[in-house]
Design a protein around this motif. Structure first.
Motif, PDB file in Angstrom:
ATOM      1  N   ALA A  34       8.828  56.086   5.234  1.00  0.00           N
ATOM      2  CA  ALA A  34       9.910  56.651   4.563  1.00  0.00           C
ATOM      3  C   ALA A  34       9.106  58.088   3.853  1.00  0.00           C
ATOM      4  CB  ALA A  34      10.059  55.808   3.187  1.00  0.00           C
ATOM      5  N   GLU A  76      11.292  46.321  13.082  1.00  0.00           N
ATOM      6  CA  GLU A  76      12.445  46.384  12.091  1.00  0.00           C
ATOM      7  C   GLU A  76      12.204  46.594  11.001  1.00  0.00           C
ATOM      8  OE1 GLU A  76      15.871  43.534  14.438  1.00  0.00           O
ATOM      9  OE2 GLU A  76      14.321  42.473  13.199  1.00  0.00           O
ATOM     10  N   LEU A 114       9.086  42.334   1.514  1.00  0.00           N
ATOM     11  CA  LEU A 114       9.231  42.533   3.097  1.00  0.00           C
ATOM     12  C   LEU A 114      10.705  41.777   3.448  1.00  0.00           C
ATOM     13  CD1 LEU A 114       5.909  41.788   4.739  1.00  0.00           C
ATOM     14  CD2 LEU A 114       6.877  43.919   4.416  1.00  0.00           C
ATOM     15  N   SER A 121      11.308  50.333  10.798  1.00  0.00           N
ATOM     16  CA  SER A 121      12.363  50.930  11.247  1.00  0.00           C
ATOM     17  C   SER A 121      13.419  51.158  10.118  1.00  0.00           C
ATOM     18  CB  SER A 121      13.388  50.302  12.376  1.00  0.00           C
ATOM     19  OG  SER A 121      14.346  51.089  12.478  1.00  0.00           O
ATOM     20  N   VAL A 122      13.371  50.131   9.005  1.00  0.00           N
ATOM     21  CA  VAL A 122      13.901  50.246   7.896  1.00  0.00           C
ATOM     22  C   VAL A 122      13.288  51.147   7.222  1.00  0.00           C
ATOM     23  CG1 VAL A 122      15.053  49.246   5.873  1.00  0.00           C
ATOM     24  CG2 VAL A 122      15.248  48.211   8.035  1.00  0.00           C
ATOM     25  N   GLY A 123      12.002  51.165   7.009  1.00  0.00           N
ATOM     26  CA  GLY A 123      11.230  51.926   6.159  1.00  0.00           C
ATOM     27  C   GLY A 123      11.752  53.560   6.515  1.00  0.00           C
ATOM     28  N   ARG A 176       5.337  50.409   5.909  1.00  0.00           N
ATOM     29  CA  ARG A 176       7.071  50.564   5.943  1.00  0.00           C
ATOM     30  C   ARG A 176       7.174  51.768   4.986  1.00  0.00           C
ATOM     31  NH1 ARG A 176      10.427  45.757   3.419  1.00  0.00           N
ATOM     32  NH2 ARG A 176       9.343  46.553   1.753  1.00  0.00           N
ATOM     33  N   ALA A 177       6.277  51.874   3.751  1.00  0.00           N
ATOM     34  CA  ALA A 177       6.502  52.853   2.939  1.00  0.00           C
ATOM     35  C   ALA A 177       6.070  54.071   3.345  1.00  0.00           C
ATOM     36  CB  ALA A 177       5.619  52.513   1.727  1.00  0.00           C
TER      37      ALA A 177
END
Lengths: 250, 331
Positions: free
Chosen positions: A168, A115, A107, A118-120, A164-165
């Motif tokens: 994507a 955030e 992480l 969001s990056v994911g 998060r994954a």
């Protein structure tokens, strides 16, 4: 039951440059300096299939995952949706939909839950829709959306790593010991969620040490020992710890 | 209840958002009503603020190490000096042209250098600073070597010059604030999140589709552009530059400022530059005669104490205070 690369080659008709599977690795190997940590290994994941890799400590499970996603130099071939993707870099594989949740979760500790998510979704459109999907799957993340991720509990951190994954938009999701360091109840909850994702059609490659939980979910199992695949077999053929121990010791 | 210390930046009260502008206004007012010397000190602080804000992109947001940003400040400084003196360019045009050169050099140098990581990257960038230093000494026909370059015109546009240090101070503070504004906008953008993800975990960032090498290079180039502007501003503000101005001392001082103010924060670099510039002046004017000899020791002791008690930098004081207040309120 069959073992190693030869078994894969025997069961699936294939040519040298294509693959009928969603994801396939052929003779992938990796070194740490002079140490041959992962000997030529072949495996595949079919569409909507959940495959698990079991093995004792030091068997090369994490090395296998890092080699597959090219987080470390490797030899061998990789195919995704029938296309040779051996030469692609880590971020290019991710853009195709090959997403990995690393051991230790990876992480971004100083970022908030939002955030991180969001990056994911960095390479994907429709962030808001995906956020809602993740929050439906893990309602606790929604409650902590503005919290710094390093302050979450271990279970919540794992939920975030998986969420998060999912942002994507994975086509095949690889997870390296997602139950590591978690209380049994939380670990079960996490793995049941993976089962649910798999039922929705997501291809999953799961590396686990908690064999009973993983075996309940998986259709097929690869047993990794001493840096090579010792066996590939249907999950229901492993009845007890004794069966596993036999493979580990062999 | 979630502690404010572990929550993100929630919408802040209007007065909190206006605080930097009020502080900048007070600073300019102080500089304008004080002696020219104080205006010069504040001008230096603003220039270093620009430099450190740029360095913060690479070291703070992206989590990389660079000991060689002074090289790009030298490119900016000498670029401005040579372009205004020999080609008769306007200072503003000279600054922009120097930025372009620094950006291209950063791109060319950064591409191979940024394949390195950790200590190796730090050493490579340090070498970059040393090489530039040597060039500024040895290429005397262009740089005047140790003698330095003098007669550099002050900041100005279309023939109008900011004649004294107080007028220039206003311009420098405005430029520094503009630099921080850009930094803040980028930090909270998609681009900034990618940089901060790389700082958190390069492997995880790559595994989510971020082209780590490209983003690191972009951060390096942005830092170089800021450094170039800082170098140019120094040249136009003082009117003289020499190799020593852009030497290793600049690297050490900028690191001090960055950590003092708060690395990775938006306002930290500017706050750090201001405090680190003002402490020596305050000590000079307040220490009794006998202690003046040990002024540097007192200065260092203050810096160490700040870093011990406020390890995240002075710009984190606000959130520390808020956390303590809510802890007291809860019991």
């Amino acid at each position: 039951m069959s073992a190693g690369s030869s078994s894969v080659g025997a069961t699936v008709p294939q040519t040298a440059t294509t693959s009928a599977h969603l994801f396939e690795a052929r003779d992938v190997s990796a070194h740490y300096g002079r140490v041959h940590a992962l000997k030529p290994t072949s495996l595949h994941v079919g569409r909507g299939e959940l495959v698990t890799v079991l093995g004792p400590n030091g068997a090369g499970k994490t090395t296998l995952m890092r080699a597959l996603t090219r987080l470390m130099p490797r030899e061998g071939s990789l195919f995704f949706e029938g296309r040779d993707v051996s030469a692609l870099k880590t971020h290019e594989l991710a853009r195709l939909g090959i997403i990995m949740v690393q051991e230790g979760r990876g992480l971004f500790g100083q970022m908030t839950v939002r955030e991180n998510l969001s990056v994911g979704g960095f390479t994907r459109p429709h962030e808001d829709e995906k956020l809602e999907t993740v929050f439906t799957l893990f309602p606790r993340l929604k409650e902590r959306v503005d919290q710094i991720s390093s302050s979450l509990s271990g279970g919540e951190q794992q939920m975030l790593a998986i969420g998060r994954a999912l942002m994507a938009d994975p086509k095949v999701l690889m997870l390296d010991e997602p139950s590591l360091g978690l209380a049994p109840k939380v670990a079960t909850e996490i793995l049941e969620t993976l089962g649910e994702l798999n039922r929705r059609g997501l291809g999953i490659l799961l590396v686990e040490q908690k064999a009973p939980l993983a075996l309940k979910l998986a259709r097929r199992v690869y047993i990794l020992t001493l840096g090579r695949v010792a066996a590939e077999l249907p999950a229901d053929q492993i009845g007890s710890h004794h069966d596993l121990a036999r493979y580990y010791l062999n | 209840m979630i502690s404010p210390a572990i929550t993100s930046t929630r919408p802040r009260a209007a007065w909190t958002a206006a605080l930097p502008v009020i502080a900048a206004g007070a600073l300019i007012a102080y500089g304008l009503t004080s002696s020219g010397y104080i205006a010069t000190v504040l001008g230096f602080a603003a220039i270093y603020g620009v430099f450190c804000t740029g360095l913060n992109f690479f070291m703070g947001y992206t989590g990389q190490a660079s000991f060689g940003q002074n090289a790009f400040a030298a490119l900016g400084g000498y670029g401005s000096a040579i372009l205004t003196d020999r080609l008769g360019l306007e200072p503003v045009l000279a600054i922009l042209a120097s930025m372009s050169i620094a950006g291209i050099v950063a791109l060319v140098v950064g591409y191979p250098t940024l394949r390195l990581r950790g200590h190796y990257l730090a050493m490579a960038t340090f070498a970059l600073g040393l090489i530039t230093y040597e060039i500024t000494i040895e290429w005397t026909s262009l740089t005047h070597g140790y003698m330095g370059y003098s007669g550099i015109p002050p900041l100005g546009l279309f023939g109008y010059e900011l004649a004294n240090e107080k007028q220039q101070l206003v311009a420098l503070v405005v430029i520094a604030l503009f630099g921080v504004w850009i930094s803040n906008r980028l930090r909270n953008s998609r681009f900034g999140r990618a940089l901060r993800a790389i700082a958190g975990s390069e492997a995880a960032a790559a595994a989510l589709g971020i082209n780590v090498a490209r983003y690191k290079l972009a951060a390096f180039v942005i830092a170089a552009l800021y450094a170039s502007v800082a170098g140019s501003l120094f040249a136009h503000f003082i009117g003289f530059i020499s190799p020593e101005v852009f030497g290793t001392a600049m690297v050490v001082l900028s690191f001090t400022m960055l950590y003092l103010g708060g690395i990775g924060t938006t306002w930290g670099p500017l706050v750090g530059a201001l405090i680190a510039s003002l402490i020596p002046e305050v000590l000079r004017s307040t220490l009794p005669g006998g202690l003046k000899e040990g002024q540097d020791i007192v200065y260092c002791a203050i810096l160490i104490l700040i870093l011990i008690f406020v390890p995240k930098g002075l710009s984190s004081l606000g959130s520390l205070w808020q956390a303590r207040r809510s802890a007291v309120r809860e019991g």
